[in-house]
Design a protein around this motif. Structure first.
Motif, short mmCIF file in Angstrom:
data_model
loop_
_atom_site.label_atom_id
_atom_site.label_comp_id
_atom_site.label_asym_id
_atom_site.label_seq_id
_atom_site.Cartn_x
_atom_site.Cartn_y
_atom_site.Cartn_z
N SER A 269 21.81 6.17 -6.31
CA SER A 269 21.19 4.87 -6.07
C SER A 269 20.14 4.97 -4.97
O SER A 269 20.14 5.92 -4.17
CB SER A 269 22.26 3.84 -5.67
N VAL A 270 19.25 3.98 -4.91
CA VAL A 270 18.26 3.91 -3.84
C VAL A 270 18.79 3.12 -2.65
O VAL A 270 18.16 3.08 -1.59
CB VAL A 270 16.94 3.27 -4.33
N ASP B 233 0.82 -1.22 0.00
CA ASP B 233 0.00 0.00 0.00
C ASP B 233 0.85 1.27 0.00
O ASP B 233 0.33 2.36 0.22
CB ASP B 233 -0.92 0.02 1.23
N GLU B 234 2.16 1.12 -0.23
CA GLU B 234 3.08 2.26 -0.21
C GLU B 234 2.61 3.33 -1.19
O GLU B 234 2.39 3.08 -2.36
CB GLU B 234 4.49 1.81 -0.58
N ASN B 235 2.44 4.58 -0.65
CA ASN B 235 1.97 5.68 -1.50
C ASN B 235 3.07 6.21 -2.42
O ASN B 235 2.81 6.64 -3.53
CB ASN B 235 1.43 6.83 -0.63
N GLN B 236 4.30 6.19 -1.93
CA GLN B 236 5.42 6.69 -2.73
C GLN B 236 5.81 5.63 -3.75
O GLN B 236 6.35 4.59 -3.42
CB GLN B 236 6.62 7.01 -1.84
N LYS B 237 5.54 5.90 -5.01
CA LYS B 237 5.82 4.92 -6.06
C LYS B 237 7.02 5.31 -6.92
O LYS B 237 7.32 4.63 -7.89
CB LYS B 237 4.58 4.76 -6.96
N SER B 238 7.69 6.38 -6.57
CA SER B 238 8.89 6.77 -7.31
C SER B 238 10.11 6.57 -6.43
O SER B 238 10.05 6.77 -5.21
CB SER B 238 8.80 8.23 -7.76
N PRO B 239 11.23 6.17 -7.00
CA PRO B 239 12.43 5.89 -6.21
C PRO B 239 12.94 7.11 -5.45
O PRO B 239 12.87 8.23 -5.95
CB PRO B 239 13.45 5.44 -7.27
N ALA B 240 13.43 6.89 -4.24
CA ALA B 240 14.06 7.95 -3.44
C ALA B 240 15.57 7.81 -3.59
O ALA B 240 16.21 7.05 -2.85
CB ALA B 240 13.63 7.83 -1.97
N TYR B 241 16.11 8.52 -4.55
CA TYR B 241 17.54 8.38 -4.84
C TYR B 241 18.40 9.11 -3.82
O TYR B 241 18.03 10.17 -3.30
CB TYR B 241 17.84 8.91 -6.24
N LYS B 242 19.57 8.54 -3.57
CA LYS B 242 20.58 9.15 -2.72
C LYS B 242 21.89 9.21 -3.51
O LYS B 242 22.07 8.46 -4.47
CB LYS B 242 20.75 8.36 -1.43
N TYR B 243 22.76 10.09 -3.09
CA TYR B 243 24.01 10.32 -3.82
C TYR B 243 25.20 9.97 -2.94
O TYR B 243 25.26 10.35 -1.77
CB TYR B 243 24.09 11.78 -4.29
N TYR B 244 26.15 9.24 -3.56
CA TYR B 244 27.31 8.77 -2.80
C TYR B 244 28.59 9.01 -3.59
O TYR B 244 28.57 9.16 -4.82
CB TYR B 244 27.20 7.26 -2.51
N GLU B 245 29.68 9.04 -2.83
CA GLU B 245 31.01 9.09 -3.43
C GLU B 245 31.85 8.00 -2.78
O GLU B 245 31.88 7.88 -1.56
CB GLU B 245 31.66 10.46 -3.23
#
Length: 264
Positions: free
Chosen positions: A188-189, A128-140
């Motif tokens: 990446s997520v 039932d997750e409302n957020q259907k788009s990826p939550a991207y994060k940034y790494y080095e």
């Protein structure tokens, strides 16, 4: 062989496929989830639901919906989801096997499909997750090597592996003798803890996103002319100054009236 839906299905092989898919999920989440979906879609297509309770069909649907929801979120790895998928799969398989014996045995095991069990609660919330788009994060990720020739192959291997979990690029900092150093930039997520466990030879750190279209335009207008022949023309210079002005206003500008009380 277990007879399901008036056909023969290699049920032990299906269980093995699911266990393998869940193992793959731990180190290659997208591939693991795809294999998991294929396995349970096969089960759904072969099961004759008549001997089962309504809860079996409902929970099997919940399982597949949870897998789909996680794929839509970019296939992030979660130990909580991993455990829930494993426990819920075990419950579904035990109920399928119970049907082969007796109604009493089936009745005893239906409690494993109860929505009050933690695994089904977790998967239901995920489905039932409302957020259907990826939550991207940034790494080095910093890479340091003592053998540049050998590391040229390793860099390609890292790019291939990291490309499976996000958008990646590599910047070479320096080569001195046989020593090579550089940095991977990854969008990446996945969590930084997962990345550290998956790629322990790299030194991971969070990075700042630079996805602002306006900031990108400013950088392109500022730096690209430096690598082109000729002098920046009048139109380009004014366009650059206008973008810089817009960026500065957006970051620092405050209306004069906002510095005073409303009744001043």
């Amino acid at each position: 062989m277990t007879k399901l839906n008036n056909g023969l299905m290699d049920f032990p092989s299906l269980i093995c496929d699911v266990e393998t898919a869940l193992g793959v999920y731990a180190h290659s989440p997208a591939s693991g989830l795809l294999s998991l979906k294929l396995a349970f879609t096969a089960l759904q297509g072969h099961v004759d639901l008549e001997p089962y309770s309504d809860s079996f069909a409902s929970q099997l649907s919940t399982y597949l919906s949870a897998v789909d929801a996680l794929v839509l979120l970019g296939a992030p790895y979660s130990a909580q989801y991993h455990t829930a998928f494993l426990s819920a799969a075990d419950a579904l398989f035990q109920v399928v096997l119970a049907v082969q014996f007796s109604p009493d045995h089936l009745k005893q095991l239906l409690v494993r499909l109860s929505s009050e069990r933690t695994c089904w609660t977790v998967l239901s919330l995920l489905a039932d997750e409302n957020q259907k788009s990826p939550a991207y994060k940034y790494y080095e990720a910093t890479l340091v090597s003592t053998d540049a020739k050998a590391e040229s192959v390793t860099v390609d291997a890292y790019l291939s592996s990291l490309g499976g979990v996000g958008d990646v690029s590599f910047s070479l900092d320096k080569i001195e003798g046989s020593s090579l150093s550089g940095r991977f930039s990854l969008k990446s997520v996945q969590s930084i803890d997962w990345l550290r466990n998956r790629f322990p030879m790299l030194q991971w750190a969070s990075a700042v996103s630079h996805d602002s279209a306006l900031l990108r335009d400013v950088c392109e207008a500022s730096f690209l002319p430096l690598f082109q022949q000729g002098v920046m023309n009048r139109e380009s210079r004014y366009a650059l100054l206008e973008k810089i002005e817009e960026q500065i206003k957006g970051l620092f500008y405050r209306k004069f009236g906002a510095l005073f009380k409303s009744d001043f």
